[in-house]
Design a protein around this motif. Structure first.
Motif, PDB file in Angstrom:
ATOM      1  N   GLN A  54      45.052 -41.313  30.990  1.00 16.57           N
ATOM      2  CA  GLN A  54      44.536 -42.647  31.273  1.00 16.57           C
ATOM      3  C   GLN A  54      43.062 -42.669  31.677  1.00 16.57           C
ATOM      4  N   LYS A  55      42.374 -41.545  31.628  1.00 17.27           N
ATOM      5  CA  LYS A  55      40.961 -41.517  31.978  1.00 17.27           C
ATOM      6  C   LYS A  55      40.199 -42.496  31.086  1.00 17.27           C
ATOM      7  N   LYS A  56      39.402 -43.334  31.700  1.00 20.23           N
ATOM      8  CA  LYS A  56      38.626 -44.342  30.978  1.00 20.23           C
ATOM      9  C   LYS A  56      37.581 -43.665  30.104  1.00 20.23           C
ATOM     10  N   LYS A  57      37.562 -44.035  28.827  1.00 24.34           N
ATOM     11  CA  LYS A  57      36.588 -43.480  27.894  1.00 24.34           C
ATOM     12  C   LYS A  57      35.682 -44.594  27.393  1.00 24.34           C
ATOM     13  N   ASN A  58      34.446 -44.263  27.159  1.00 20.79           N
ATOM     14  CA  ASN A  58      33.486 -45.237  26.661  1.00 20.79           C
ATOM     15  C   ASN A  58      33.770 -45.570  25.199  1.00 20.79           C
ATOM     16  N   LEU A  72      36.419 -44.047  20.456  1.00 21.97           N
ATOM     17  CA  LEU A  72      36.316 -43.688  21.870  1.00 21.97           C
ATOM     18  C   LEU A  72      35.530 -42.399  22.038  1.00 21.97           C
TER      19      LEU A  72
END
Length: 102
Positions: free
Chosen positions: A10-14, A28
């Motif tokens: 679930q790590k937010k990716k740009n 992503l």
């Protein structure tokens, strides 16, 4: 295809904007070009030189028959299975000439 509901991933990716055959798409951070294309519904990566049949993503090992090769930012024969997506990339399927089809 992306794994959607896994707490370990679930790590937010740009979000990265790129262009496939002049159509604006998003991928992503950390995607390869091939994974970003598949996530956008692109499954035909090239066409056979002799038969002109569609060819798709097949191995993701960088030791394949080259069916994932495309033209990226004007550079031909880039293996999209191993090349990381970069902002504003311009990606095109390779053009098969009449001579190559024979």
């Amino acid at each position: 295809m992306r794994i959607q509901n896994n707490q370990n991933l679930q790590k937010k990716k740009n979000i990265i904007t790129f262009y496939f055959e002049n159509k604006k798409m998003e991928g992503l951070e950390g995607d390869t070009i091939a994974s970003a294309l598949i996530a956008n519904g692109v499954f035909v990566f090239s066409y056979g030189r002799k038969t002109n049949r569609p060819r798709g993503y097949s191995c993701s090992t960088d030791f394949c028959d080259g069916s994932c090769q495309m033209t990226v930012d004007g550079i031909e024969n880039v293996k999209t299975c191993s090349r990381r997506l970069e902002p504003e990339m311009k990606v095109f399927r390779k053009k098969v000439t009449h001579h190559e089809k024979l």
